[in-house]
Design a protein around this motif. Structure first.
Motif, mmCIF file in Angstrom:
data_model
loop_
_atom_site.group_PDB
_atom_site.id
_atom_site.type_symbol
_atom_site.label_atom_id
_atom_site.label_comp_id
_atom_site.label_asym_id
_atom_site.label_seq_id
_atom_site.Cartn_x
_atom_site.Cartn_y
_atom_site.Cartn_z
ATOM 1 N N GLY A 75 0.823 -1.200 0.000
ATOM 2 C CA GLY A 75 0.000 0.000 0.000
ATOM 3 C C GLY A 75 0.855 1.247 0.000
ATOM 4 O O GLY A 75 2.006 1.231 0.425
ATOM 5 N N GLN A 76 0.277 2.334 -0.494
ATOM 6 C CA GLN A 76 0.929 3.629 -0.437
ATOM 7 C C GLN A 76 -0.048 4.632 0.160
ATOM 8 O O GLN A 76 -1.218 4.686 -0.243
ATOM 9 C CB GLN A 76 1.373 4.103 -1.823
ATOM 10 C CG GLN A 76 2.129 5.438 -1.788
ATOM 11 C CD GLN A 76 2.550 5.907 -3.167
ATOM 12 O OE1 GLN A 76 2.021 5.450 -4.176
ATOM 13 N NE2 GLN A 76 3.491 6.825 -3.227
ATOM 14 N N ALA A 77 0.417 5.400 1.121
ATOM 15 C CA ALA A 77 -0.405 6.433 1.753
ATOM 16 C C ALA A 77 0.290 7.774 1.606
ATOM 17 O O ALA A 77 1.477 7.904 1.931
ATOM 18 C CB ALA A 77 -0.629 6.118 3.230
ATOM 19 N N THR A 78 -0.436 8.766 1.103
ATOM 20 C CA THR A 78 0.124 10.101 0.901
ATOM 21 C C THR A 78 -0.799 11.147 1.491
ATOM 22 O O THR A 78 -2.033 11.005 1.467
ATOM 23 C CB THR A 78 0.346 10.398 -0.591
ATOM 24 O OG1 THR A 78 -0.893 10.222 -1.296
ATOM 25 C CG2 THR A 78 1.390 9.469 -1.190
ATOM 26 N N GLY A 79 -0.191 12.198 2.027
ATOM 27 C CA GLY A 79 -0.940 13.314 2.585
ATOM 28 C C GLY A 79 -0.119 14.579 2.498
ATOM 29 O O GLY A 79 0.964 14.586 1.896
ATOM 30 N N PRO A 80 -0.602 15.670 3.087
ATOM 31 C CA PRO A 80 0.120 16.947 3.015
ATOM 32 C C PRO A 80 1.563 16.859 3.513
ATOM 33 O O PRO A 80 2.459 17.475 2.939
ATOM 34 C CB PRO A 80 -0.723 17.868 3.907
ATOM 35 C CG PRO A 80 -2.090 17.277 3.864
ATOM 36 C CD PRO A 80 -1.888 15.801 3.793
ATOM 37 N N LEU A 109 -9.014 9.025 3.534
ATOM 38 C CA LEU A 109 -9.512 9.122 4.908
ATOM 39 C C LEU A 109 -9.199 10.491 5.493
ATOM 40 O O LEU A 109 -8.104 11.023 5.302
ATOM 41 C CB LEU A 109 -8.864 8.048 5.794
ATOM 42 C CG LEU A 109 -8.990 6.578 5.387
ATOM 43 C CD1 LEU A 109 -8.318 5.696 6.431
ATOM 44 C CD2 LEU A 109 -10.452 6.195 5.216
ATOM 45 N N HIS A 110 -10.174 11.043 6.231
ATOM 46 C CA HIS A 110 -9.975 12.276 6.992
ATOM 47 C C HIS A 110 -10.484 12.004 8.409
ATOM 48 O O HIS A 110 -11.649 11.633 8.587
ATOM 49 C CB HIS A 110 -10.759 13.449 6.394
ATOM 50 C CG HIS A 110 -10.596 13.613 4.916
ATOM 51 N ND1 HIS A 110 -9.610 14.394 4.358
ATOM 52 C CD2 HIS A 110 -11.305 13.092 3.879
ATOM 53 C CE1 HIS A 110 -9.707 14.358 3.038
ATOM 54 N NE2 HIS A 110 -10.732 13.569 2.723
ATOM 55 N N SER A 111 -9.630 12.165 9.418
ATOM 56 C CA SER A 111 -10.042 11.913 10.803
ATOM 57 C C SER A 111 -9.759 13.120 11.680
ATOM 58 O O SER A 111 -8.818 13.876 11.436
ATOM 59 C CB SER A 111 -9.314 10.692 11.370
ATOM 60 O OG SER A 111 -7.934 10.958 11.554
ATOM 61 N N SER A 112 -10.588 13.294 12.730
ATOM 62 C CA SER A 112 -10.375 14.338 13.731
ATOM 63 C C SER A 112 -11.172 13.965 14.982
ATOM 64 O O SER A 112 -12.194 13.255 14.885
ATOM 65 C CB SER A 112 -10.830 15.703 13.196
ATOM 66 O OG SER A 112 -12.232 15.719 12.985
ATOM 67 N N PRO A 113 -10.750 14.413 16.175
ATOM 68 C CA PRO A 113 -9.504 15.142 16.453
ATOM 69 C C PRO A 113 -8.294 14.209 16.384
ATOM 70 O O PRO A 113 -8.416 13.094 15.878
ATOM 71 C CB PRO A 113 -9.721 15.651 17.866
ATOM 72 C CG PRO A 113 -10.602 14.601 18.488
ATOM 73 C CD PRO A 113 -11.519 14.140 17.387
ATOM 74 N N LYS A 114 -7.143 14.646 16.892
ATOM 75 C CA LYS A 114 -5.906 13.882 16.793
ATOM 76 C C LYS A 114 -6.039 12.510 17.442
ATOM 77 O O LYS A 114 -6.584 12.384 18.543
ATOM 78 C CB LYS A 114 -4.741 14.647 17.439
ATOM 79 C CG LYS A 114 -4.332 15.915 16.704
ATOM 80 C CD LYS A 114 -3.167 16.602 17.382
ATOM 81 C CE LYS A 114 -2.740 17.840 16.605
ATOM 82 N NZ LYS A 114 -1.591 18.528 17.244
ATOM 83 N N ASP A 126 -5.123 12.867 7.251
ATOM 84 C CA ASP A 126 -5.707 13.243 5.967
ATOM 85 C C ASP A 126 -4.884 12.539 4.900
ATOM 86 O O ASP A 126 -3.903 13.069 4.394
ATOM 87 C CB ASP A 126 -5.659 14.763 5.794
ATOM 88 C CG ASP A 126 -6.331 15.238 4.519
ATOM 89 O OD1 ASP A 126 -6.880 14.384 3.789
ATOM 90 O OD2 ASP A 126 -6.295 16.450 4.236
ATOM 91 N N LEU A 127 -5.268 11.297 4.569
ATOM 92 C CA LEU A 127 -4.423 10.433 3.754
ATOM 93 C C LEU A 127 -5.188 9.827 2.584
ATOM 94 O O LEU A 127 -6.345 9.407 2.727
ATOM 95 C CB LEU A 127 -3.856 9.292 4.605
ATOM 96 C CG LEU A 127 -2.898 9.662 5.743
ATOM 97 C CD1 LEU A 127 -2.544 8.417 6.545
ATOM 98 C CD2 LEU A 127 -1.653 10.334 5.198
ATOM 99 N N HIS A 128 -4.513 9.774 1.454
ATOM 100 C CA HIS A 128 -5.029 9.046 0.290
ATOM 101 C C HIS A 128 -4.284 7.716 0.200
ATOM 102 O O HIS A 128 -3.042 7.675 0.224
ATOM 103 C CB HIS A 128 -4.815 9.844 -0.999
ATOM 104 C CG HIS A 128 -5.260 9.106 -2.226
ATOM 105 N ND1 HIS A 128 -6.582 8.891 -2.522
ATOM 106 C CD2 HIS A 128 -4.545 8.512 -3.225
ATOM 107 C CE1 HIS A 128 -6.672 8.213 -3.650
ATOM 108 N NE2 HIS A 128 -5.456 7.964 -4.097
ATOM 109 N N PHE A 129 -5.033 6.642 0.092
ATOM 110 C CA PHE A 129 -4.469 5.289 0.023
ATOM 111 C C PHE A 129 -4.642 4.742 -1.383
ATOM 112 O O PHE A 129 -5.704 4.885 -1.993
ATOM 113 C CB PHE A 129 -5.180 4.356 1.006
ATOM 114 C CG PHE A 129 -4.913 4.660 2.446
ATOM 115 C CD1 PHE A 129 -3.966 3.941 3.159
ATOM 116 C CD2 PHE A 129 -5.610 5.662 3.099
ATOM 117 C CE1 PHE A 129 -3.718 4.213 4.500
ATOM 118 C CE2 PHE A 129 -5.374 5.948 4.436
ATOM 119 C CZ PHE A 129 -4.425 5.223 5.133
ATOM 120 N N GLN A 130 -3.606 4.076 -1.876
ATOM 121 C CA GLN A 130 -3.715 3.393 -3.155
ATOM 122 C C GLN A 130 -2.835 2.151 -3.143
ATOM 123 O O GLN A 130 -1.843 2.081 -2.414
ATOM 124 C CB GLN A 130 -3.327 4.303 -4.315
ATOM 125 C CG GLN A 130 -1.881 4.760 -4.309
ATOM 126 C CD GLN A 130 -1.613 5.798 -5.392
ATOM 127 O OE1 GLN A 130 -2.373 6.746 -5.550
ATOM 128 N NE2 GLN A 130 -0.528 5.604 -6.130
#
Length: 317
Positions: free
Chosen positions: A133-138, A279-284, A300-304
């Motif tokens: 898997g690959q996960a990318t975010g800001p 995926l977007h999750s909150s709070p920490k 705040d991660l995009h998975f592919q």
């Protein structure tokens, strides 16, 4: 055996509380017996696996095989190091030496003896592609071999890694028991959190997410099947979301998760299988990647799904 002139061994001698070190001694004794050249590159600090694997991949010496001896976290680092190199498709061999070894369990690696596994690795003429898997975010970009978890599972990893009992239980080859005991601690401490999932132009919102696991194969925590339907050869990733429940209802669901995998049919569990999702999750919340801590974040991660080549005797059947 096919022609191999040298084996570059990346060793985490702390993995499995000495299990990796023991496996390495057996393997190098065998390599000495067959007069095959090798060099051991020991990881000493966090991130060494990334650095060493990147250097070795960039060398691109013909007829050399890179073999990792360690746990899932060590293999994770080496895969990421390879992917950061100028030759991101460089194959990796792997001899499990950790306390959990979920990756080898997930790909159904049948050879347990490290010497026999090394013999098989040397005999392979072509590497085997296996999904990762690959996960990318800001501020995040990583590959993972097992899974990334947010919330309850990640809290369990945090408490396990900081447990005074972990080293003792690992010595007894009871790493899974260490995970299980700290899982009970996480039950009392992990709060519910908000989660948004974007997939296939669809949207799903949770007000009370509790367990969130994006996974490449069935297992986490040293053999617990979070998603029995996941498959590291079908070019998909799976996502499991468990809502916050309490009391006897949660106890029953947890029993299903830890035993027969029937939790996926529970009304408090949501599950998808896709090539990508966000995926977007909150709070920490606590996060974990292949059993290693990701600290607390708003995720705040995009998975592919992706792939990597491995010198391993496995098949999709």
């Amino acid at each position: 055996m096919s022609r191999t002139n040298k084996v570059e061994i990346i060793l985490n001698h702390h993995a499995g509380n000495g299990h990796a070190q023991s496996a390495c001694r057996k393997v190098t004794k065998f390599l000495d017996q067959i007069n095959l050249n090798y060099e051991i590159h020991a990881t000493k600090t966090d991130g060494d696996g990334v650095r060493i694997a990147k250097i070795l991949a960039n060398q691109q010496v013909p007829n050399v095989k890179i073999v990792v001896i360690g746990g899932d976290g060590t293999l994770n680092q080496c895969v990421n190091g390879i992917k950061q190199s100028n030759f991101p498709n460089t194959p990796l061999g792997y001899i499990p030496g950790g306390s959990g070894n979920d990756f080898s369990r997930g790909i159904k690696l049948k050879i347990k003896n490290p010497v026999h596994l090394m013999q098989a690795i040397l005999s392979l003429e072509q590497p085997r592609p296996i999904d990762i898997g690959q996960a990318t975010g800001p501020n995040f970009s990583h590959y993972f071999i097992n899974n990334i978890g947010i919330g309850f599972d990640a809290s369990t990893v945090y408490y396990t890694n900081h447990s005074a009992r972990k080293e003792f239980l690992n010595k007894l080859r009871l790493g899974t028991l260490s995970y299980l005991t700290n899982l009970l601690k996480a039950i009392t401490r992990q709060p519910a959190f908000k989660l948004d999932v974007d997939y296939d132009e669809q949207y799903k919102h949770f007000d009370s997410a509790y367990i969130v696991v994006a996974t490449n194969h069935p297992y986490f925590g040293g053999g617990f099947a979070i998603d029995p339907t996941a498959n590291p050869f079908n070019h998909h990733l799976n996502l499991v979301v468990v809502k916050k429940i309490t009391g006897l209802t949660f106890a029953k669901l947890l029993t299903k998760l830890l035993t027969d995998g029937s939790h996926l049919q529970d009304k408090n569990v949501w599950h998808i299988e896709r090539t990508d999702f966000t995926l977007h999750s909150s709070p920490k919340q606590f996060g974990q990647m292949d059993g290693e801590e990701l600290d607390k974040h708003n995720f705040d991660l995009h998975f592919q799904v992706d792939q990597h080549l491995f010198w391993l005797p496995v098949s999709a059947e």
